[in-house]
Structures are given as C-alpha cells and as structure tokens.
Scaffold this motif. Structure first.
Motif, PDB file in Angstrom:
ATOM      1  N   HIS A 267     -10.787  -1.165   7.526  1.00  0.00           N
ATOM      2  CA  HIS A 267      -9.772  -0.531   8.081  1.00  0.00           C
ATOM      3  C   HIS A 267      -9.414  -1.145   9.424  1.00  0.00           C
ATOM      4  CE1 HIS A 267     -11.245   2.546   5.322  1.00  0.00           C
ATOM      5  NE2 HIS A 267     -10.044   2.704   5.071  1.00  0.00           N
ATOM      6  N   GLY A 268     -10.135  -1.978   9.947  1.00  0.00           N
ATOM      7  CA  GLY A 268     -10.067  -2.742  11.205  1.00  0.00           C
ATOM      8  C   GLY A 268      -8.814  -3.854  11.007  1.00  0.00           C
ATOM      9  N   ALA A 269      -9.054  -4.496  10.060  1.00  0.00           N
ATOM     10  CA  ALA A 269      -8.008  -5.429   9.253  1.00  0.00           C
ATOM     11  C   ALA A 269      -6.942  -4.758   8.954  1.00  0.00           C
ATOM     12  CB  ALA A 269      -8.651  -6.289   8.306  1.00  0.00           C
ATOM     13  N   GLY A 270      -6.757  -3.544   8.322  1.00  0.00           N
ATOM     14  CA  GLY A 270      -5.778  -2.831   7.861  1.00  0.00           C
ATOM     15  C   GLY A 270      -4.834  -2.207   9.154  1.00  0.00           C
ATOM     16  N   GLU A 271      -5.424  -1.844  10.187  1.00  0.00           N
ATOM     17  CA  GLU A 271      -4.714  -1.386  11.448  1.00  0.00           C
ATOM     18  C   GLU A 271      -4.040  -2.762  12.064  1.00  0.00           C
ATOM     19  OE1 GLU A 271      -4.928   1.760  11.719  1.00  0.00           O
ATOM     20  OE2 GLU A 271      -3.301   1.410  13.426  1.00  0.00           O
ATOM     21  N   LEU A 272      -5.012  -3.392  11.972  1.00  0.00           N
ATOM     22  CA  LEU A 272      -4.223  -4.802  12.793  1.00  0.00           C
ATOM     23  C   LEU A 272      -3.414  -5.409  11.858  1.00  0.00           C
ATOM     24  CD1 LEU A 272      -5.099  -6.895  15.061  1.00  0.00           C
ATOM     25  CD2 LEU A 272      -6.150  -8.461  13.262  1.00  0.00           C
ATOM     26  N   ALA A 273      -3.269  -5.325  10.685  1.00  0.00           N
ATOM     27  CA  ALA A 273      -2.019  -5.814   9.831  1.00  0.00           C
ATOM     28  C   ALA A 273      -0.967  -4.796   9.925  1.00  0.00           C
ATOM     29  CB  ALA A 273      -2.350  -5.633   8.269  1.00  0.00           C
ATOM     30  N   ARG A 274      -1.062  -3.550  10.022  1.00  0.00           N
ATOM     31  CA  ARG A 274       0.031  -2.666  10.354  1.00  0.00           C
ATOM     32  C   ARG A 274       0.765  -3.027  11.698  1.00  0.00           C
ATOM     33  NH1 ARG A 274      -1.827   3.538   9.293  1.00  0.00           N
ATOM     34  NH2 ARG A 274      -3.191   2.051   7.865  1.00  0.00           N
ATOM     35  N   ARG A 275      -0.105  -3.241  12.545  1.00  0.00           N
ATOM     36  CA  ARG A 275       0.773  -3.474  13.878  1.00  0.00           C
ATOM     37  C   ARG A 275       1.450  -4.750  13.821  1.00  0.00           C
ATOM     38  NH1 ARG A 275      -2.964  -1.057  18.823  1.00  0.00           N
ATOM     39  NH2 ARG A 275      -3.226   1.020  17.823  1.00  0.00           N
ATOM     40  N   LEU A 276       0.839  -5.715  13.179  1.00  0.00           N
ATOM     41  CA  LEU A 276       1.523  -6.994  12.975  1.00  0.00           C
ATOM     42  C   LEU A 276       2.832  -7.066  12.422  1.00  0.00           C
ATOM     43  CD1 LEU A 276      -1.300  -9.568  13.122  1.00  0.00           C
ATOM     44  CD2 LEU A 276       0.147  -8.938  15.200  1.00  0.00           C
ATOM     45  N   GLY A 278       4.259  -4.233  10.815  1.00  0.00           N
ATOM     46  CA  GLY A 278       5.020  -2.692  10.573  1.00  0.00           C
ATOM     47  C   GLY A 278       4.387  -2.023   9.743  1.00  0.00           C
ATOM     48  N   ASP A 279       5.117  -0.757   9.356  1.00  0.00           N
ATOM     49  CA  ASP A 279       4.348   0.126   8.386  1.00  0.00           C
ATOM     50  C   ASP A 279       5.209   0.549   7.198  1.00  0.00           C
ATOM     51  OD1 ASP A 279       2.453   1.696   7.524  1.00  0.00           O
ATOM     52  OD2 ASP A 279       2.588   3.261   8.986  1.00  0.00           O
ATOM     53  N   ALA A 280       5.725  -0.781   6.450  1.00  0.00           N
ATOM     54  CA  ALA A 280       6.463  -0.579   5.260  1.00  0.00           C
ATOM     55  C   ALA A 280       5.703   0.065   4.287  1.00  0.00           C
ATOM     56  CB  ALA A 280       6.954  -1.726   4.864  1.00  0.00           C
ATOM     57  N   PRO A 281       6.109   1.074   3.413  1.00  0.00           N
ATOM     58  CA  PRO A 281       5.347   1.577   2.358  1.00  0.00           C
ATOM     59  C   PRO A 281       5.043   0.620   1.306  1.00  0.00           C
ATOM     60  CG  PRO A 281       7.708   2.157   1.857  1.00  0.00           C
ATOM     61  CD  PRO A 281       7.624   1.535   3.448  1.00  0.00           C
ATOM     62  N   GLY A 282       3.728   0.944   0.964  1.00  0.00           N
ATOM     63  CA  GLY A 282       3.053  -0.309   0.018  1.00  0.00           C
ATOM     64  C   GLY A 282       2.418  -1.289   0.688  1.00  0.00           C
ATOM     65  N   LEU A 283       2.751  -1.679   1.690  1.00  0.00           N
ATOM     66  CA  LEU A 283       2.233  -2.930   2.455  1.00  0.00           C
ATOM     67  C   LEU A 283       0.824  -2.994   2.157  1.00  0.00           C
ATOM     68  CD1 LEU A 283       3.817  -5.091   3.712  1.00  0.00           C
ATOM     69  CD2 LEU A 283       3.395  -4.380   6.014  1.00  0.00           C
ATOM     70  N   ASN A 284       0.340  -1.793   2.544  1.00  0.00           N
ATOM     71  CA  ASN A 284      -1.399  -1.612   2.830  1.00  0.00           C
ATOM     72  C   ASN A 284      -1.913  -2.182   1.213  1.00  0.00           C
ATOM     73  OD1 ASN A 284      -0.294   0.557   1.745  1.00  0.00           O
ATOM     74  ND2 ASN A 284      -2.072   1.749   2.115  1.00  0.00           N
ATOM     75  N   LEU A 285      -1.191  -1.697   0.373  1.00  0.00           N
ATOM     76  CA  LEU A 285      -1.811  -2.267  -1.107  1.00  0.00           C
ATOM     77  C   LEU A 285      -1.633  -3.761  -1.531  1.00  0.00           C
ATOM     78  CD1 LEU A 285      -0.482   0.586  -3.384  1.00  0.00           C
ATOM     79  CD2 LEU A 285      -2.822   0.056  -2.823  1.00  0.00           C
ATOM     80  N   ILE A 286      -0.532  -4.301  -0.825  1.00  0.00           N
ATOM     81  CA  ILE A 286      -0.550  -5.738  -0.890  1.00  0.00           C
ATOM     82  C   ILE A 286      -1.568  -6.594  -0.104  1.00  0.00           C
ATOM     83  CG2 ILE A 286       0.775  -7.727  -0.195  1.00  0.00           C
ATOM     84  CD1 ILE A 286       3.384  -5.899  -0.693  1.00  0.00           C
TER      85      ILE A 286
END
Lengths: 320, 249
Positions: A267-276, A278-286
């Motif tokens: 979740h730390g890495a996920g949060e970082l990825a979201r900040r870098l 953006g929060d496009a849908p499906g991005l977290n799954l990739i």
C-alpha cells in the motif's frame, strides 16, 4: 528475549500512533494496511502454510461484508456481533468451497481457478438478488457510537483494525507452533508423503480454508462498517482477491510477519504510484501486476526472505 | 501381522498385480523381489491404501483394512516409505521427522523432542537442522526411514531403501533395519540388492509380471528355476542345469 522486546516496542508504537499522527489521510492509510495485513494472514494460512493458492478470497471477504451489512440494516443486528457473524459466514462459505474442491482432489492451478469461479458466481448472484441491494449496493445508516461500531474520527477504526491485526499475528504464531501448522507445511511440501505419515490431508486442508475464510470474513465485515457501503463489485470483484494474495506473496509466504510487512509495502508503493502517475481507473491493477511479476521473479521468498538473509549476513560480519 | 489374499489391480489393459496372496508373520523380516515392472510397488501401494485394489483383501493385525485411506492405515500402525524419496524439501530434518511423531502426540515441543530421538536412532543426529533438500541420497533414504519410524508403526513397508547406496552405507542401513526389527517392528521390504535380501530376510516372495511365482528362504529362492527364468529369460534355467550336469560328468 530480544524478539519479545522488539514486539513489545512495536505494539507500544502502534498504540501511540493516533497521538502522533494527526492527519486523517495517514491514519486512513494505516487502517487499510492493517485491514489487509489481517486478510493477508488469512490467505497466508491457506496459501503460505498449506500451499493451496486461492484466487478467490473475495468469496469470503464479500460474504463477510454482506453478512454484516444485511443483518445490520435488515435486522438491526449489533455491528460487533455482526463481525462475529461475518467470521462465521466467511468460514462457512470457505468450508463449502473447500469441501467441493478438496473432496475431488483439485490442486494447484485447478484449485486457483475453482476459487476464482466461485467468487465470480457470488458476484453475479449478489448483483441479481434483492436482499443484497443488487447492483446499487447497500448503505449502512450513519449513527455514530461505539456500540454501533461507528466513530467520529479515524482513531476508533484504527484501534479496531489494530486489534484484529494483533489477533491475526497471534493466529499465525499459534499455527507455527502447533500440530496443524506442521501438518499443513507437510501438505504444502509433499501431499503424498504427508498422507503416508498419517496426516488426514483432507481434514487439514478443510481446517485451513475455514480458518482462512473466517479471518477474511472479519475483514469484510470491518470493511462494511468502515466505509458504510458495499456493492457486488467491491465485495466479490477480482480486485480484492488479487490485493489479498499479493500481501503475503510480497511479505513472505508461510511467515508470521510477512503479511503485515507485505501490506505496508504494497500500500505504501501503491500510494506512491498514485501520486506519481495520477489516479486513472485500473492503474492500480496494472501496478499490482507488475509488482507480482517482479516479486515472483526476483524475490520468491518475499521481503521476509530478504530480511532473513540480511540478518544472517550481518551476523556473520559481526562474528568476524 | 499382515495377510494379503487375492489382491488384484488392473491399469487399463495391463494386469499390474494378479491374485497376490502372501503372509508376513509378526516379528519377521520378509522381502519382496522381482524384475523391474513386476508390480512390487503397486502391491505395496495397495497394501498401504494409496491405490485401491480391484479385488482381494488386506488384513493387518487381525483387522480388515482393505479400502481404507492411507492416513487411517498409518494410524493403525502400517507405514510405507517411497522408492523415489519424498522429503519435505524446505523443512529441516527434525521438522520432517516431527510430522511423523505428530501422529501420536499433539504437543509441538514433545513431537520435536521425539523426532530428535528418532533421528538420532538412524544416525542423523548431526543433521537435525539441515533442510531436507540439502541431504545426499543416502541421507534422504535415512530420512525416509526415520519419518516412517516416527509414526511408531507395527509393520514397516520399505520400498528399496538400499538403492543408490554405496557398500559402506548399505552395511549401515542393513544394521539399522535389523535394529528396527529387534525393536519389535515387523519389516516387509522390496529390494533389488540381493546381498541385502540374503543378509536380512527370513522369507522371500518373488513377483513376476504381476504374479507371485515363488516363495522361500533366500538361498532356496536363488536356485528355483522359475525365479532364474524371471530374471534372466526363458530357457536359461534349463541351459544352466544342463551345463551344471555337463560339468559334473
């Protein structure tokens, strides 16, 4: 002795967090980490210790979430009791799925596929049935109060999640020091040999999946009362199954602290990825997919394996 | 101790074991020999509950165990080892053996303590914390034996525990197996190494193409024409007797 001291210090620090971290955002982040540490441990019991990889833990999560929601909204059941019922419901669904798959000897990828299929069937049923609110989902009415498992800030939720995380660690520790744990590891390593040594592999696997389902069900029940909303996509979608299985795989399969560590890093890495990005849908799954490939390729023993190696090396340096 | 009668198993068109009947008396060491593919391992698998039989009966210690699951049969006191060793690779030697001791004790600490004692009994005391996958062939064979012993059996089925061992290791293994029998455990073993069979077994059963063709003491077996033929081919026994007779003349 040393380990006990570290654990006591860790628990004290965890208890002090709400007084140190004033930001709602970071408390919310920690609640997610703890929630998935619990469900990661649940997956770890079945996947890490017993070696049965499930791709459908959403079946248990969703059942727990809906059991808590339906019984509270429809019948006014106390939410705390609702969590117990969520555990029972998750465990029961797990027993049914486990009975059907283990009875007919499904192993490996076949077991993974059947669990995935069960979760999908439940998602379609939840979409179609009336008492689940169909595709619209269910809203839990807002009524703040400890008895109602609703808190005005994040602090209360944080402590509840922490309690369950500690419970999950205790379950993991107890399992590692029990006959059942030894038998599950034997099944993971070699099922025929385990059977030859008198291990009732069918019964052991059923116990593992029931325990795993119950713990995941608690996670689902907590989710409902934390977000006050549940729908079929959230409850039974593949997203939650993947998120749950990634946690122990990243942290270290078949270890007590792997799921907690894995959840924090994921979740730390996920949060970082979201900040870098953006929060496009499906991005977290990739992002999850890439992370899974990297971990399986370069660190099959997870972060706990890395920790263990580093400590080993450090000791050797210290000895020399 | 073990009474097998009329045990039969087909795999498709292949008759793997046909109408096998034999008796293993309590306190003895009995061997099962035969050429490759004779059906020895299948017979063991049926006795221990891993492969269901098409017909026939297995009576162990006076009770009918035909059709019971392997873990149930093991709990009754009949345990097998595998020809191709099946270690729990990532677990240590002690943990491997403890899976066996856990059959009789629930407590983890007690199970580990008993596992230590069993491992020492088969000469693995110095390897207790070694992961099973790091063992040599000889070590794995011993581990296989230690795990089986840990379940406190009354009858031990050993499937080629000598295979792949060098002469020193074999002598040691023979000593261990004899020690197990002297400790009150009946032993029924499949073996290719005739030297081991001769020095261990009191009775030998010969299986060929799924049928039990001979039974006797090790020295008798080696002289029986049907046994010689099973191993060396049709007509060999006749020629050998003719040669022996010719030599005597």
């Amino acid at each position: 002795m040393n380990a006990r001291l570290v654990m006591a210090a860790g628990l004290a620090a965890a208890l002090a967090v709400p007084y140190l971290v004033r930001s709602d955002f970071w408390l919310g982040f920690l609640i997610t980490v703890l929630l998935f540490a619990v469900m990661g441990m649940a997956w770890n019991i079945l996947g890490g210790y017993a070696g049965q990889f499930s791709f459908g833990h959403a079946a248990f999560f969703g059942t727990g979430a809906y059991a808590a929601a339906v019984l509270h909204i429809g019948f006014g059941l106390n939410p705390w009791l609702g969590l117990a019922v969520a555990a029972l419901a998750g465990g029961l669904v797990a027993l049914v799925i486990g009975y059907l798959s283990f009875r007919y000897g499904l192993r490996g990828s076949y077991f993974a596929l059947i669990t995935l299929a069960f979760a999908e069937v439940l998602r379609i049923l939840a979409n179609w049935a009336e008492f689940t609110g169909g595709g619209v989902g269910l809203y839990v009415p807002l009524k703040v109060g400890i008895a109602n498992l609703q808190f005005s800030g994040k602090t209360g939720y944080y402590y509840v999640a922490l309690g369950f995380a500690v419970l999950s660690l205790a379950v993991g520790w107890a399992l590692e020091h029990s006959r059942l744990g030894a038998q599950l590891m034997a099944i993971r390593e070699n099922e025929d040999a385990a059977q030859a040594l008198g291990v009732d592999t069918f019964a052991c696997k059923l116990k593992a999946i029931a325990l795993s389902g119950a713990l995941t069900g608690i996670g689902g029940g907590f989710y409902t009362h934390y977000y006050l909303y549940i729908d079929p996509g959230i409850a039974y979608g593949p997203g939650v199954s993947v998120e749950i299985l990634l946690v122990p795989i990243i942290g270290g399969l078949g270890t007590v602290f792997g799921p907690l560590l894995g959840s924090a890093v994921l979740h730390g890495a996920g949060e970082l990825a979201r900040r870098l990005m953006g929060d496009a849908p499906g991005l977290n799954l990739i992002f999850y997919g890439v992370l899974l490939i990297v971990m399986v390729r370069f660190m099959p023993e997870g972060l706990m394996g890395l920790v263990w190696r580093l400590r080993h090396r450090w000791r050797r340096v210290a000895d020399a | 101790m073990l009474e097998v009668s009329g045990l039969t198993r087909r795999f498709g068109g292949l008759l793997a074991v046909a109408d096998a009947s034999l008796h293993v008396p309590a306190g003895s060491i009995v061997a099962l020999v035969g050429p490759n593919g004779a059906g020895k391992t299948t017979l063991f698998a049926m006795i221990s509950g891993f492969v269901p039989s098409d017909s026939g009966k297995v009576v162990f210690a006076g009770e009918d165990v035909t059709g019971l699951g392997p873990h149930v049969i093991c709990a009754r006191g009949l345990v097998r080892t595998f020809q191709v060793v099946q270690p729990f690779g990532r677990l240590s030697v002690r943990e491997n053996v403890a899976v066996g001791t856990h059959l009789r004790v629930a407590d983890r600490r007690e199970a580990l303590a008993r596992a230590t004692a069993v491992a020492e009994r088969v000469g693995m005391g110095h390897l207790l914390d070694r992961p099973a996958q790091a063992l040599t062939v000889a070590g794995r064979k011993r581990l296989e034996l230690a795990r089986a012993l840990a379940t406190e059996p009354r009858l031990l089925l050993l499937d080629e525990v000598m295979a792949g061992l060098n002469p020193t290791e074999m002598t040691e293994m023979i000593r261990i197996v004899r020690g197990i029998r002297d400790g009150g455990v009946t032993v029924f073993l499949i073996e290719h190494v005739m030297q081991a069979v001769a020095s261990l077994a009191e009775r030998v059963h010969v299986l060929n193409q799924g049928r039990l063709i001979a039974e006797g003491a090790p020295a008798e077996i080696a002289r029986m024409p049907e046994v010689v033929e099973a191993y060396l081919g049709h007509g060999v026994a006749e020629r050998m007797t003719a040669q022996a007779a010719g030599g005597a003349r």
